[in-house]
Design a protein around this motif. Structure first.
Motif, PDB file in Angstrom:
ATOM      1  N   LYS A 168       8.480   3.210  -9.225  1.00 27.98           N
ATOM      2  CA  LYS A 168       7.084   3.022  -8.818  1.00 27.98           C
ATOM      3  C   LYS A 168       6.840   3.733  -7.490  1.00 27.98           C
ATOM      4  CE  LYS A 168       4.018   0.605  -6.153  1.00 27.98           C
ATOM      5  NZ  LYS A 168       4.035   0.143  -4.760  1.00 27.98           N
ATOM      6  N   GLY A 208      -2.094  -4.623  -3.856  1.00 24.87           N
ATOM      7  CA  GLY A 208      -0.648  -4.449  -3.876  1.00 24.87           C
ATOM      8  C   GLY A 208      -0.052  -4.630  -5.264  1.00 24.87           C
ATOM      9  N   ASP A 222       3.211  -3.031  -7.592  1.00 22.47           N
ATOM     10  CA  ASP A 222       4.604  -3.506  -7.589  1.00 22.47           C
ATOM     11  C   ASP A 222       4.833  -4.410  -8.800  1.00 22.47           C
ATOM     12  OD1 ASP A 222       5.013  -2.307  -5.084  1.00 22.47           O
ATOM     13  OD2 ASP A 222       4.412  -4.119  -4.001  1.00 22.47           O
ATOM     14  N   LYS A 227       4.274  -7.112   3.532  1.00 16.83           N
ATOM     15  CA  LYS A 227       3.591  -6.611   2.349  1.00 16.83           C
ATOM     16  C   LYS A 227       4.371  -5.511   1.622  1.00 16.83           C
ATOM     17  CE  LYS A 227       0.816  -2.835   4.027  1.00 16.83           C
ATOM     18  NZ  LYS A 227      -0.331  -2.035   3.728  1.00 16.83           N
TER      19      LYS A 227
END
Ligand code: ADP
Ligand code: ASP
Ligand code: MG
Length: 423
Positions: A7, A151, A154, A209
């Motif tokens: 990723k 986010g 992920d 984060k």
């Protein structure tokens, strides 16, 4: 030969040039004989821009249209990555969430992945094609596009890795691993060669984060081998793990049993923009906390630290809790409305935005008394006032004035011996 999901985050795909750099990591893995699936974020800043546009169009927009707009950033990078890979001689095809499909629930803006059908991806692996999948998005039962929350790429990557039973999920980002604290706060932060799922979960929930919380939960539940590494490392350098053996350079997130030396404190985290809300002189009776926090839950407001004082005369008490600044106004409104509806009685509401939550995390805390006390002492030595405290088995958090936030992180980092002596 293995199967790997990689990723790339926003900074890693910020320009076409960077997409080329990222693609060289994919090429190295493909050349080594691995089956690879790629998950991409939007170019850095893109999602913020898209969110800004939706808010500018209307503050009270329909969440389905928010998703329609905000999911578009990943569509661009998935296509570009597939083009760049093909140019490098690696057959590749882009996929949006609905094309995989990545099935989610219908909680637009914060959807959860329910199921990923691996058939299409397996077919591509068999054909020797690298699928490039849009992170952050999926498809609701209604057929509409959903997004997973900020986010979220992920989580997309870990979910794909679980669905195709990958040997590894490599999260490429702009730092070369998980550090003892955010390296932007102190250059003395140290990279961890391994961190347990539990600690990573706490660190992610407490403000680090580098990985989205849900991605860690999912990796833990599905036993996905998760690594965090840098896109900006030389793609052609030998692949050496931090312990000097061949492997993934970066940090491995793994089971606690794999970690030989358990630190008492492994990391320090900072979460800013925390609002503190106090209800004064609440009429104390059974069920009052349930009514107060029920009113907030009905508005889907996530409450974090909670403190209830013992009432002196048994009739009234003060209740203080924190919510993210972004939820402050909604929370106060919900409390006033519930109060007016007679769900509970109180004298007044006091609130302040902009607090900072600083936490220390470590599995070693389970067997060591006195971590909280030593943390308070370290903060007192810097004359930092503590407003609220919460603890759990492997973490202690305090709410402090934002002005002292970074000072507190640095002080605790040094106090617990985490400083990188070479920095
Ligand atoms: P991406 O766009 O690749 O998903 P993010 O910005 O979401 O990247 O996450 C990476 C950032 O997380 C780093 O640049 C770093 O500043 C921040 N970060 C916060 N805490 C940590 C930590 N403990 N270790 C590493 N990075 C951290
Ligand atoms: N592009 C999305 C965001 O900025 C998802 C991600 O990058 O993980 O939140
Ligand atoms: Mg991220």
């Amino acid at each position: 030969m293995g199967r790997i999901v990689v990723k790339f985050g926003g900074t890693s795909v910020a320009t076409v040039e960077r997409i080329r750099q990222a693609a060289l990591h994919v090429k190295r893995e493909v050349d080594a004989g691995n089956e690879v699936a790629v998950v991409v974020s939007a170019m850095s800043g893109k999602t913020n821009e898209l969110v800004g546009w939706v808010n500018e169009a209307s503050k009270l927009h329909d969440a389905r249209e928010y998703d329609a707009v905000v999911a578009s950033g990943e569509q661009v990078t998935a296509g570009l990555m597939a083009v760049v890979l093909s140019e490098l001689g690696i057959p590749s095809r882009s996929f949006q969430g609905w094309q995989v499909p990545i099935k989610t629930d219908d909680a637009h803006g914060a959807a959860r992945i329910v199921e990923i059908d691996p058939t299409e991806l397996e077919k591509r692996f068999a054909e020797g094609v690298v699928p490039v999948i849009t992170g952050f998005q999926g498809v609701a039962p209604s057929g509409r596009v959903t997004t997973l929350g900020r986010g979220g790429s992920d989580t997309s990557a870990v979910a794909v890795a679980a669905a195709v039973k990958a040997d590894r999920c490599d999260i490429y980002t702009d730092v070369d691993g998980v550090y003892t604290t955010d390296p932007r706060i102190t250059p003395k932060a140290k990279r961890l060669s391994k961190i347990s799922f539990e600690e990573m979960l706490e660190m992610a929930s407490l403000g680090a984060k580098v990985l989205m919380i849900r991605s860690v939960e999912m990796a833990m539940a599905h036993k996905v081998r998760l690594t965090v590494r840098s896109t900006f490392d030389d793609p052609n350098a030998p692949q050496i793990a931090p312990d000097g053996t061949p492997g993934v350079p970066g940090t491995i997130v793994c089971d606690e049993d794999e970690i030989m030396e358990k630190q008492i404190v492994s990391g320090v985290t900072l979460a800013r923009a925390e609002s503190k809300i106090t209800l004064r002189d609440v009429k104390d009776r059974p069920g009052v906390a349930a009514s107060i926090f029920g009113a907030l839950a009905d508005e889907s407001i996530v409450v974090d630290m909670i403190v209830q004082n013992v009432s002196e005369d048994g009739s009234t008490t003060d209740i203080t809790f924190t919510v993210p600044d972004a939820e402050h106004d909604k929370a106060v409104k919900a409390l006033r409305a519930a109060g007016e509806a007679g769900k509970f009685e109180y004298a007044k509401i006091q609130s302040a935005k902009g607090g900072a939550k600083v936490s220390v995390v470590g599995v070693g805390m389970r067997n060591h008394a006195g971590v909280a006390a030593s943390m308070f002492k370290a903060l007192a030595d810097k004359s930092i006032n503590i407003q609220l405290i919460t603890t759990s088995e492997i973490k202690t958090s305090v709410l402090i004035d934002d002005e002292y936030a970074e000072l507190a992180v640095r002080a605790l980092h040094t106090y617990y011996g985490l400083d990188n002596q070479d920095a």
